[in-house]
Write a protein that holds these residues in place. Structure first.
Motif, PDB file in Angstrom:
ATOM      1  N   LEU A 237     -43.825   9.749  29.288  1.00 54.86           N
ATOM      2  CA  LEU A 237     -43.440  10.027  27.784  1.00 54.86           C
ATOM      3  C   LEU A 237     -43.788   8.650  26.971  1.00 54.86           C
ATOM      4  N   ALA A 238     -43.972   8.982  25.751  1.00 55.62           N
ATOM      5  CA  ALA A 238     -44.048   7.592  24.589  1.00 55.62           C
ATOM      6  C   ALA A 238     -42.575   7.241  24.687  1.00 55.62           C
ATOM      7  N   THR A 239     -42.432   5.967  24.161  1.00 57.67           N
ATOM      8  CA  THR A 239     -41.169   5.346  24.200  1.00 57.67           C
ATOM      9  C   THR A 239     -40.102   6.401  23.305  1.00 57.67           C
ATOM     10  N   ASP A 240     -40.646   7.063  22.272  1.00 61.61           N
ATOM     11  CA  ASP A 240     -39.598   7.639  21.499  1.00 61.61           C
ATOM     12  C   ASP A 240     -39.074   8.929  22.431  1.00 61.61           C
ATOM     13  N   GLY A 241     -39.473   9.366  23.258  1.00 59.87           N
ATOM     14  CA  GLY A 241     -39.294  10.240  24.168  1.00 59.87           C
ATOM     15  C   GLY A 241     -38.096   9.937  25.287  1.00 59.87           C
ATOM     16  N   HIS A 242     -37.982   8.629  25.392  1.00 62.96           N
ATOM     17  CA  HIS A 242     -37.072   8.160  26.441  1.00 62.96           C
ATOM     18  C   HIS A 242     -35.724   8.493  26.608  1.00 62.96           C
ATOM     19  N   ILE A 243     -35.194   8.480  25.213  1.00 64.24           N
ATOM     20  CA  ILE A 243     -33.946   8.773  24.852  1.00 64.24           C
ATOM     21  C   ILE A 243     -33.323  10.091  25.297  1.00 64.24           C
ATOM     22  N   GLU A 244     -34.279  11.069  24.994  1.00 55.50           N
ATOM     23  CA  GLU A 244     -33.693  12.303  25.655  1.00 55.50           C
ATOM     24  C   GLU A 244     -33.564  12.392  27.342  1.00 55.50           C
ATOM     25  N   VAL A 245     -34.499  11.748  27.725  1.00 60.82           N
ATOM     26  CA  VAL A 245     -34.390  12.049  29.308  1.00 60.82           C
ATOM     27  C   VAL A 245     -33.018  10.769  29.742  1.00 60.82           C
ATOM     28  N   TYR A 246     -32.989   9.730  29.090  1.00 61.56           N
ATOM     29  CA  TYR A 246     -31.580   9.053  29.452  1.00 61.56           C
ATOM     30  C   TYR A 246     -30.383   9.481  29.117  1.00 61.56           C
ATOM     31  N   GLU A 247     -30.604  10.133  28.094  1.00 64.80           N
ATOM     32  CA  GLU A 247     -29.357  11.021  27.478  1.00 64.80           C
ATOM     33  C   GLU A 247     -28.956  12.231  28.534  1.00 64.80           C
ATOM     34  N   ASP A 248     -29.817  12.853  29.181  1.00 63.83           N
ATOM     35  CA  ASP A 248     -29.966  13.938  30.069  1.00 63.83           C
ATOM     36  C   ASP A 248     -29.219  13.428  31.437  1.00 63.83           C
ATOM     37  N   VAL A 249     -29.698  12.212  31.843  1.00 61.83           N
ATOM     38  CA  VAL A 249     -29.480  11.567  33.030  1.00 61.83           C
ATOM     39  C   VAL A 249     -28.130  11.206  32.920  1.00 61.83           C
TER      40      VAL A 249
END
Length: 100
Positions: free
Chosen positions: A51-63
């Motif tokens: 994912l592009a950097t702006d998509g990382h937050i969604e993954v990190y919050e989910d984890v």
């Protein structure tokens, strides 16, 4: 001495699909913990690699949410019984408080 600017050398064909700013896997090793819930969340981190950097937050919050839920579940599981109090809670013996 020449004032001519040398031309850039072409050392090989350049991949037209290569974008140095594109998302790329970090190849960070993930060591299994032995807890299936936690291991699944750690594997989920790999989704951010594509994912592009702006998509990382969604993954990190989910984890983060998944790891927090796994820890909460550990607290909710019944554990060993609480130790009995160290003092004696039995009723006093009849000989206490009586005079002969």
């Amino acid at each position: 001495m020449s004032d001519a600017v040398p031309e850039p050398s072409q050392e090989g064909p350049v991949d037209p699909g290569y974008d140095p700013a594109a998302p790329a896997p970090l190849h960070v090793p993930r060591t299994p913990t032995g807890n299936a819930e936690v291991d699944a969340q750690l594997e989920r981190l790999g989704d951010a690699d594509h994912l592009a950097t702006d998509g990382h937050i969604e993954v990190y919050e989910d984890v983060h949410r998944g790891l927090r839920d796994a820890l909460t579940a550990l607290d909710a599981r019944p554990g060993p019984p609480a130790p009995s109090p160290s003092y004696d809670q039995r009723a006093p013996s009849p000989s206490y408080g009586t005079r002969s």
